[in-house]
Motif scaffolding. Structure first.
Motif, mmCIF file in Angstrom:
data_model
loop_
_atom_site.group_PDB
_atom_site.id
_atom_site.type_symbol
_atom_site.label_atom_id
_atom_site.label_comp_id
_atom_site.label_asym_id
_atom_site.label_seq_id
_atom_site.Cartn_x
_atom_site.Cartn_y
_atom_site.Cartn_z
ATOM 1 N N GLU A 65 -28.049 11.457 -5.046
ATOM 2 C CA GLU A 65 -28.028 12.522 -5.542
ATOM 3 C C GLU A 65 -27.692 13.795 -5.784
ATOM 4 N N SER A 66 -26.212 13.009 -6.299
ATOM 5 C CA SER A 66 -25.630 14.607 -7.567
ATOM 6 C C SER A 66 -26.337 13.140 -9.054
ATOM 7 N N HIS A 67 -26.001 14.851 -9.560
ATOM 8 C CA HIS A 67 -25.845 14.455 -11.232
ATOM 9 C C HIS A 67 -24.474 15.208 -11.642
ATOM 10 N N ILE A 68 -24.026 14.159 -12.288
ATOM 11 C CA ILE A 68 -22.771 14.402 -12.999
ATOM 12 C C ILE A 68 -23.365 14.356 -14.082
ATOM 13 N N GLU A 69 -21.979 15.077 -15.082
ATOM 14 C CA GLU A 69 -22.871 15.484 -16.279
ATOM 15 C C GLU A 69 -20.970 15.031 -16.967
ATOM 16 N N LEU A 70 -20.639 13.919 -18.416
ATOM 17 C CA LEU A 70 -19.331 14.118 -18.877
ATOM 18 C C LEU A 70 -19.756 14.652 -19.824
ATOM 19 N N LYS A 71 -19.050 16.088 -20.764
ATOM 20 C CA LYS A 71 -19.024 16.736 -21.884
ATOM 21 C C LYS A 71 -17.686 16.364 -22.812
ATOM 22 N N ALA A 72 -17.554 17.266 -23.774
ATOM 23 C CA ALA A 72 -16.216 17.159 -24.734
ATOM 24 C C ALA A 72 -15.555 18.785 -23.946
ATOM 25 N N PRO A 73 -13.935 18.457 -24.070
ATOM 26 C CA PRO A 73 -13.486 19.470 -23.789
ATOM 27 C C PRO A 73 -13.769 20.692 -25.052
ATOM 28 N N THR A 74 -13.656 21.393 -24.535
ATOM 29 C CA THR A 74 -13.754 23.221 -25.256
ATOM 30 C C THR A 74 -12.371 23.033 -26.440
ATOM 31 N N ALA A 75 -11.940 23.534 -27.439
ATOM 32 C CA ALA A 75 -10.719 23.661 -28.108
ATOM 33 C C ALA A 75 -9.029 23.959 -27.495
ATOM 34 N N ASP A 76 -9.235 25.037 -27.097
ATOM 35 C CA ASP A 76 -8.784 25.725 -25.909
ATOM 36 C C ASP A 76 -8.880 24.865 -24.260
ATOM 37 N N GLN A 77 -9.309 23.863 -24.468
ATOM 38 C CA GLN A 77 -8.878 22.494 -23.289
ATOM 39 C C GLN A 77 -8.657 21.916 -23.750
ATOM 40 N N GLY A 81 -4.851 19.775 -22.791
ATOM 41 C CA GLY A 81 -4.502 18.754 -22.265
ATOM 42 C C GLY A 81 -5.770 17.900 -21.327
ATOM 43 N N LEU A 82 -6.257 18.874 -21.582
ATOM 44 C CA LEU A 82 -7.820 17.966 -20.495
ATOM 45 C C LEU A 82 -8.221 17.470 -21.635
ATOM 46 N N LYS A 83 -8.912 15.974 -20.778
ATOM 47 C CA LYS A 83 -9.328 14.653 -21.744
ATOM 48 C C LYS A 83 -10.952 15.121 -21.828
ATOM 49 N N SER A 94 -13.764 19.867 -13.849
ATOM 50 C CA SER A 94 -12.182 19.587 -14.480
ATOM 51 C C SER A 94 -11.785 19.271 -13.950
ATOM 52 N N GLU A 95 -11.380 20.359 -13.306
ATOM 53 C CA GLU A 95 -9.747 20.448 -13.139
ATOM 54 C C GLU A 95 -9.757 20.407 -11.054
ATOM 55 N N GLU A 96 -11.338 20.152 -10.843
ATOM 56 C CA GLU A 96 -10.986 19.770 -9.195
ATOM 57 C C GLU A 96 -10.448 18.249 -8.536
ATOM 58 N N ILE A 97 -11.083 17.931 -9.787
ATOM 59 C CA ILE A 97 -11.223 16.569 -9.369
ATOM 60 C C ILE A 97 -9.642 15.668 -9.973
ATOM 61 N N ARG A 98 -8.804 15.990 -10.528
ATOM 62 C CA ARG A 98 -7.177 15.703 -10.764
ATOM 63 C C ARG A 98 -6.478 15.459 -9.458
ATOM 64 N N LYS A 166 5.373 13.723 -14.707
ATOM 65 C CA LYS A 166 5.258 14.304 -15.229
ATOM 66 C C LYS A 166 4.104 15.285 -15.447
ATOM 67 N N GLU A 167 2.810 14.750 -15.542
ATOM 68 C CA GLU A 167 1.232 16.094 -15.579
ATOM 69 C C GLU A 167 1.821 16.622 -14.352
ATOM 70 N N HIS A 168 2.005 16.178 -13.602
ATOM 71 C CA HIS A 168 1.798 16.867 -11.928
ATOM 72 C C HIS A 168 3.133 18.186 -12.188
ATOM 73 N N GLN A 169 4.166 18.099 -12.791
ATOM 74 C CA GLN A 169 4.942 18.474 -12.456
ATOM 75 C C GLN A 169 4.671 19.895 -13.807
ATOM 76 N N GLU A 170 3.428 19.204 -14.709
ATOM 77 C CA GLU A 170 3.294 20.009 -16.161
ATOM 78 C C GLU A 170 1.868 21.089 -14.998
ATOM 79 N N LYS A 171 2.065 20.998 -13.813
ATOM 80 C CA LYS A 171 0.609 21.946 -13.550
ATOM 81 C C LYS A 171 1.274 22.663 -12.345
ATOM 82 N N GLY A 172 2.502 22.410 -12.378
ATOM 83 C CA GLY A 172 3.290 23.016 -10.779
ATOM 84 C C GLY A 172 3.335 22.365 -9.915
ATOM 85 N N GLU A 173 2.794 21.341 -9.677
ATOM 86 C CA GLU A 173 2.011 20.508 -8.640
ATOM 87 C C GLU A 173 3.411 19.843 -7.762
ATOM 88 N N ILE A 174 4.196 20.383 -6.875
ATOM 89 C CA ILE A 174 5.587 19.215 -6.337
ATOM 90 C C ILE A 174 4.709 18.150 -5.183
#
Ligand code: CDP
Ligand code: CDP
Length: 236
Positions: A65-77, A81-83, A94-98, A166-174
């Protein structure tokens, strides 16, 4: 006129699949598709609804029952570093699933045959017609067994964990490096040992170990192989 190939990139967590697949797609003018984002999106929804991760019937129904869509990031995103942009039932996640929590839930949910059946069918629809680079765990073995180019991307576990840390560090996640290494090892083990579509190198996949290779170098190697395949498809 060159044929538009289907390129399958599989490999363990942190091996560089998303970054490199996205780069290869950009270099070739192909569509980039992240199959792992789909497992992560359903996992996020299951966590939000507090559905137990053992409840196979409920999780399969949830995937259906889920509708999932994948799209290209905007220039800012893109610059941030958003892929990939991921939409779950119209909401951007996009962020919450990481998070590591969602990654673990995704790998548990990915052991369920019913869930895989639903998502594999969606991936096949999204990639039909070629001109795509799709990455995940079972793209070359199950989703596109006839892909013209299959890559099994790998790197040492310590290197993969270091990259994720390194990715977690950059996002401020300890998180300590050891915690990240444990998360990655646990998920790899589950992905490699599950009964349905385990992570394994397809017999005809090229093994690319990029432990000591940069992103650009690895992407160029794959583009080189793809161009060789394009030529041989034309002369077939
Ligand atoms: O998708 P997957 O989990 O396989 O890996 P990724 O998210 O593409 O890559 C994990 C991190 O490693 C990213 O921050 C990449 O920039 C980095 N990486 C790297 O530093 N060198 C490589 N050769 C490949 C990836
Ligand atoms: O980015 P990373 O490599 O850490 O993970 P991902 O590609 O986003 O995938 C998250 C989880 O989804 C994996 O640990 C797998 O259990 C599952 N997955 C899968 O089973 N089959 C795929 N084709 C893609 C992901």
């Amino acid at each position: 006129m060159a044929t538009r190939l289907t390129i399958a990139i599989d490999g363990p967590a942190g091996s560089g699949k998303s970054t490199i697949a996205r780069r290869v797609a950009a270099m070739m003018g192909y569509l980039y598709l992240d199959s792992g984002a789909m497992y992560r999106a359903v996992a996020l929804k299951a966590l939000e609804r507090k559905i137990p991760l053992e409840n196979e019937a409920q999780l399969t129904a949830l995937a259906r029952e889920s509708h999932i869509e994948l799209k290209a990031p905007t220039a800012d995103q893109n610059a941030a570093g958003l892929k990939n942009r991921v939409f779950l039932d119209g909401r951007e996640v996009s962020e919450e699933i990481r998070t590591p929590e969602v990654a673990q839930a995704a790998s548990r949910l990915a052991t369920i045959a019913g869930v895989r059946e639903v998502l594999v069918a969606e991936q096949q629809r999204a990639g039909e017609g070629g001109g795509v680079v799709m990455e995940g765990r079972d793209i070359g073995t199950v989703v596109f067994p006839n892909a013209e180019l299959k890559i099994f991307l790998d790197a040492l576990p310590e290197t993969r964990a270091q990259r994720r840390w390194k990715e977690h560090q950059e996002k401020g996640e300890i998180m300590t490096l050891l915690e990240v290494l444990q998360e990655v090892r646990e998920r790899d083990k589950r992905d490699r040992e599950r009964k349905v579509s385990p992570l394994v190198r397809a017999k005809d996949a090229v093994l690319v170990d990029n432990t000591a290779m940069g992103i650009e170098e690895t992407a160029r190697l794959i583009v080189f192989l793809a161009e060789e395949r394009e030529k041989s498809e034309v002369t077939k």
